[in-house]
Design an enzyme around this catalytic site. Structure first.
Site, PDB file in Angstrom:
ATOM      1  N   GLU A  30       0.846  -1.194   0.000  1.00 17.60           N
ATOM      2  CA  GLU A  30       0.000   0.000   0.000  1.00 17.60           C
ATOM      3  C   GLU A  30       0.883   1.247   0.000  1.00 17.60           C
ATOM      4  OE1 GLU A  30      -2.340  -0.896   3.491  1.00 17.60           O
ATOM      5  OE2 GLU A  30      -2.931  -2.778   2.563  1.00 17.60           O
ATOM      6  N   GLU A  61      -4.892  -7.089   2.512  1.00 18.05           N
ATOM      7  CA  GLU A  61      -3.607  -7.671   2.894  1.00 18.05           C
ATOM      8  C   GLU A  61      -3.565  -9.186   2.778  1.00 18.05           C
ATOM      9  OE1 GLU A  61      -5.135  -5.354   4.885  1.00 18.05           O
ATOM     10  OE2 GLU A  61      -3.767  -3.638   4.897  1.00 18.05           O
ATOM     11  N   PHE A  84       2.705  -0.839   8.911  1.00 18.38           N
ATOM     12  CA  PHE A  84       2.989  -0.935  10.349  1.00 18.38           C
ATOM     13  C   PHE A  84       2.794  -2.391  10.784  1.00 18.38           C
ATOM     14  CE2 PHE A  84       2.528   3.560  12.040  1.00 18.38           C
ATOM     15  CZ  PHE A  84       2.192   4.175  10.848  1.00 18.38           C
ATOM     16  N   PHE A  87      -0.603  -3.796  11.883  1.00 16.87           N
ATOM     17  CA  PHE A  87      -1.715  -4.128  10.976  1.00 16.87           C
ATOM     18  C   PHE A  87      -1.751  -5.610  10.591  1.00 16.87           C
ATOM     19  CE2 PHE A  87      -1.043   0.379   8.991  1.00 16.87           C
ATOM     20  CZ  PHE A  87      -1.419   0.951  10.187  1.00 16.87           C
ATOM     21  N   HIS A 130      -0.505   1.724  16.405  1.00 19.00           N
ATOM     22  CA  HIS A 130       0.493   2.195  15.441  1.00 19.00           C
ATOM     23  C   HIS A 130       1.877   2.343  16.083  1.00 19.00           C
ATOM     24  CE1 HIS A 130      -3.084   3.347  13.135  1.00 19.00           C
ATOM     25  NE2 HIS A 130      -2.331   3.568  12.088  1.00 19.00           N
TER      26      HIS A 130
HETATM   27  C1  TPP Z   1      -5.296  -3.117   8.118  1.00 19.60           C
HETATM   28  C2  TPP Z   1      -4.690  -1.810   7.784  1.00 19.60           C
HETATM   29  N1  TPP Z   1      -4.006  -1.681   6.633  1.00 19.60           N
HETATM   30  C3  TPP Z   1      -3.450  -0.496   6.318  1.00 19.60           C
HETATM   31  C4  TPP Z   1      -3.568   0.576   7.136  1.00 19.60           C
HETATM   32  C5  TPP Z   1      -2.908   1.897   6.781  1.00 19.60           C
HETATM   33  N2  TPP Z   1      -3.894   2.885   6.352  1.00 19.60           N
HETATM   34  C6  TPP Z   1      -4.447   3.751   7.224  1.00 19.60           C
HETATM   35  S1  TPP Z   1      -5.603   4.703   6.526  1.00 19.60           S
HETATM   36  C7  TPP Z   1      -5.370   3.982   5.023  1.00 19.60           C
HETATM   37  C8  TPP Z   1      -6.178   4.404   3.852  1.00 19.60           C
HETATM   38  C9  TPP Z   1      -7.592   4.219   4.120  1.00 19.60           C
HETATM   39  O1  TPP Z   1      -8.329   4.639   3.023  1.00 19.60           O
HETATM   40  P1  TPP Z   1      -9.884   4.761   3.138  1.00 19.60           P
HETATM   41  O2  TPP Z   1     -10.442   3.516   3.741  1.00 19.60           O
HETATM   42  O3  TPP Z   1     -10.394   5.163   1.824  1.00 19.60           O
HETATM   43  O4  TPP Z   1     -10.093   5.902   4.233  1.00 19.60           O
HETATM   44  P2  TPP Z   1      -9.654   7.447   4.145  1.00 19.60           P
HETATM   45  O5  TPP Z   1      -8.323   7.558   4.766  1.00 19.60           O
HETATM   46  O6  TPP Z   1      -9.653   7.855   2.730  1.00 19.60           O
HETATM   47  O7  TPP Z   1     -10.671   8.158   4.957  1.00 19.60           O
HETATM   48  C10 TPP Z   1      -4.383   3.002   5.086  1.00 19.60           C
HETATM   49  C11 TPP Z   1      -3.924   2.189   3.964  1.00 19.60           C
HETATM   50  C12 TPP Z   1      -4.280   0.395   8.341  1.00 19.60           C
HETATM   51  N3  TPP Z   1      -4.425   1.407   9.218  1.00 19.60           N
HETATM   52  N4  TPP Z   1      -4.840  -0.790   8.628  1.00 19.60           N
END
Ligand code: TPP
Ligand code: MG
Lengths: 333, 332
Positions: A30, A61, A84, A87, A130
């Site tokens: 990601e 994932e 991280f 996750f 985190h």
């Molecule tokens: C299981 C997991 N994978 C990856 C992340 C890292 N991460 C945090 S926010 C995010 C993007 C999320 O996108 P979206 O669901 O569209 O929400 P937005 O931030 O756009 O509100 C990612 C990849 C995480 N927190 N948890």
């Protein structure tokens, strides 16, 4: 030629050079493309190799980390990043039941050359989901090699070794060592890194400071807390030996045991949780093999079995630190 | 204009403006102590901060139909839902400042806000909200109660396995759950069309035999209408619904995000669809309020928020050893 590089650039350079050398190496994760990885570990790769070999994935994932196993079974050498370590719960089955075990369950007939890299560490108020270190969970499961570099030279060499290894490797970089600019990182972590590719063998710890009075065994960012503590203890005439494990699996037992045989005292410092983890493992190793050389009970400092709290004074209270090391070493003398 | 009273419209506006002002204020405070060199660990609000500016309509349009006993299970970007759900804003703000007067006395922080009084919770793990909301739906069934659960997720979260497992389970057991996907077009730096096989997640509802609606969150009234129906369905025992709201991310993924990956036109488009401005224009053009009246209303909200921020700033930090408390109920 060597030049000083921050750790994130050393990791990206290692991956880049291996991708040039071996067309079966590719990266998935990601925000690893245009963003270059949230912690910079894939900086520049998209521009150089394009989206076929540097694949931004959906937040799926299980699919892309389990997918790494499938791709490896057909001769690819995937590197996957999940930002991280916190996750990993969402994809743990693919890792601890499959990636870790397929080689054994197939009696060595299937190889899994997968590198899974992720960030560990606390210290900047990112709270309970985190900030964890958690490498102990992966080291606990048979079949995963576990790499924990503490500086940019080791980061590059260990990454190249990880990519060339025919086994799954969990590669943990500490956010607070990457040298990102926006996250505090000790200057000492950005060291000279040769431009040409090189490997560092797994299972070889490094004595980063020699001493006769006490062996401090540690890894990743805690190496610096230990070194800073050692400097201070020096003023009181206490000579601290600091061992940077560099890999937890395989573990360099010899270096630890030799050091304890010399100093007669053991302190293990770990940013992971206290119970059932690295600190207990190292102390058990010494108790089993070198009990008679101990002049004092072995001691340990780790996160005291509480989740990482958000608020600054709370977080500081639970994290191992130079101050805590100094205090405990004095008690041990 | 659909049938919505002027009074309701104004109250939607108030909450939307409140959220916007709150987020933009935090967005300023976040940088205190972080310049000239940005250091994520410094300042009164350390760590990550994900603000919801531009996404107010989904929270306000949905939560206006909820009662305190209804649950909202949210994500990392969630202040808008917290405010719309009626979370104690003083305690929430103090939590974000890491203070003892916070919702969790400083243990949780901005991604981990829990206010059981209004059944609000959230987390920093993408996709974690869906199963938990399903669980609230299960409890409602077990207890024979008529409360409902709202699961919030970004369009990125809709690619997580938990989303699909939860939709199926909720549909199978006809649970009172409303799945709200906020499509802000981005998952950090990755655009929706690079991660999602369909252009609309609402289409995925078909696979589970439940209603799925896509609605443009530029207009809170449109969200209001769609959510009203979904909440009524859930409350009446007719099962779950999926709503995807097109929202507009007006800031970076998190504060400090330089957004180098984001085309300028994308941000401009988001700004052109600002739901707060849109509603403001509606109110003025329909003469529901004069400019002067609107200004006064805004000033009242600004004063309220400023006071809350000051309270959070003035509150004490927790004592360090409090870090060890509450791992278990009743101690270890
Ligand atoms: C299981 C997991 N994978 C990856 C992340 C890292 N991460 C945090 S926010 C995010 C993007 C999320 O996108 P979206 O669901 O569209 O929400 P937005 O931030 O756009 O509100 C990612 C990849 C995480 N927190 N948890
Ligand atoms: Mg999104």
């Amino acid at each position: 030629m060597a030049r000083k590089l921050p750790m994130y650039m050393a990791i990206a350079e290692a991956i880049s050079q291996e991708m040039e050398r071996d067309s079966s190496v590719f990266v998935m994760g990601e925000d690893i493309g245009a963003y270059g990885g949230i912690f910079g570990a894939t900086t520049g790769l998209l521009d150089k190799f394009g989206p076929d070999r540097v694949k931004d994935t959906p937040i799926s994932e299980s699919a892309f980390i389990g997918g790494a196993l499938g791709a490896a079974s057909k001769g690819m050498r995937p590197i996957v990043e999940l930002m991280f370590v916190d996750f990993f719960g969402v994809t743990m089955d693919q890792i601890y039941n499959h990636i870790a075990k397929v080689t054994y369950m197939s009696n060595g007939n299937v190889k899994v050359p997968v590198v899974i890299m992720t960030a560990i560490g606390a210290g900047y108020s990112d709270a309970a989901q985190h900030s964890q270190t958690l490498y102990g969970i992966f080291a606990h499961v048979p079949g995963l090699k576990v790499v924990v570099p503490s500086n940019s030279y080791d980061a590059k060499g260990l990454m190249i070794s990880a990519i060339r290894d025919d086994n799954p490797v969990m590669y943990f970089f500490h956010k607070g060592l990457q040298g990102l600019g926006w996250m505090p990182s000790p200057e000492e972590a950005a060291v000279e890194v040769p431009e040409e590719p090189y490997t560092i063998p797994f299972g070889k710890a490094k004595i980063v400071r020699e001493g006769n009075d006490v062996s401090v065994v540690t890894a990743s960012r805690m190496v610096y807390e230990a070194l800073w503590a050692a400097e201070e203890l020096e003023k009181d005439g206490v000579n601290v030996e600091v061992i940077d494990l560099r890999t937890l699996v395989p573990l360099d037992k010899e270096t630890i045991l030799n050091s304890v045989a010399k100093t007669g005292r053991l302190l293990v410092v770990d940013e992971d949780y206290l119970s059932y983890g690295l600190t207990g493992e190292i102390i058990a190793l010494v108790a089993e093999n070198a009990l008679s050389s101990l002049k004092a009970p072995p001691r340990r400092i780790a996160v005291p079995d509480v989740p990482l709290p958000y608020s600054r004074p709370l977080e500081k209270f639970v994290l191992p630190s130079k101050e805590k090391i100094v205090k405990l070493v004095k008690e041990m003398m | 204009m659909p049938d919505i009273s002027e009074q309701t419209l104004l109250s939607l506006y108030k909450t939307m403006f409140k959220i916007r002002y709150y987020e933009e204020t935090l967005g300023k405070i976040y940088y205190e102590g972080k310049s000239p060199i940005f250091d994520i660990s410094a300042g009164p609000i350390p760590g990550e901060l994900h603000l919801s500016s531009g996404q107010e309509s989904s929270a306000v349009g949905v939560c206006v139909h909820l009662k305190p006993e209804d649950a909202v299970v949210g994500t990392h970007r969630i202040h808008h839902f917290a405010i719309a759900k009626g979370v104690d804003l003083k305690a929430m703000t103090a939590e974000i400042f890491g203070k003892r007067t916070g919702l969790s006395a400083g243990k949780g922080g901005h991604m981990h806000l829990f206010d059981p009084k209004v059944n609000f919770s959230c987390s920093g793990i993408v996709g974690a909200s869906f199963p938990q909301a399903v669980g609230v739906g299960i409890a409602a069934r077990q207890q024979g109660a008529d409360y409902v659960a709202v699961a919030v997720g970004g369009e990125g979260a809709a690619n997580q396995g938990t989303f699909h497992e939860s939709l199926n389970l909720a549909a199978l057991w006809k649970l009172p759950v409303i799945f709200v996907i906020e499509d802000n077009s981005w998952a950090v730096s990755v655009p929706k069309d690079k991660t999602t096989s369909l252009s609309r997640n609402s289409e995925r509802a078909k696979a589970y035999g439940i209603p799925g609606v896509y609605v443009d969150g530029k207009d809170v009234v449109a969200v209001y209408e769609v959510a009203k129906e979904a909440v009524e369905r859930a409350r009446n025992g007719e099962g779950p619904s999926l709503i995807e709201v097109k929202v507009y991310r007006l800031r970076g993924h998190f504060e400090g995000d330089a957004q180098v990956y984001r085309p300028k036109e994308d941000l401009e488009q988001a700004m052109a669809n600002d739901p707060v401005k849109y509603l403001e224009n509606q109110i003025l053009s329909r003469n529901l309020q004069s400019e002067q009246e609107l200004k006064e209303l805004q000033n009242d909200i600004i004063a309220e928020i400023d006071e809350i921020i000051e309270y959070a700033r003035q509150s004490e930090y927790p004592e360090p050893q409090e870090a060890l408390e509450n791992v278990f109920i009743g101690g270890d």
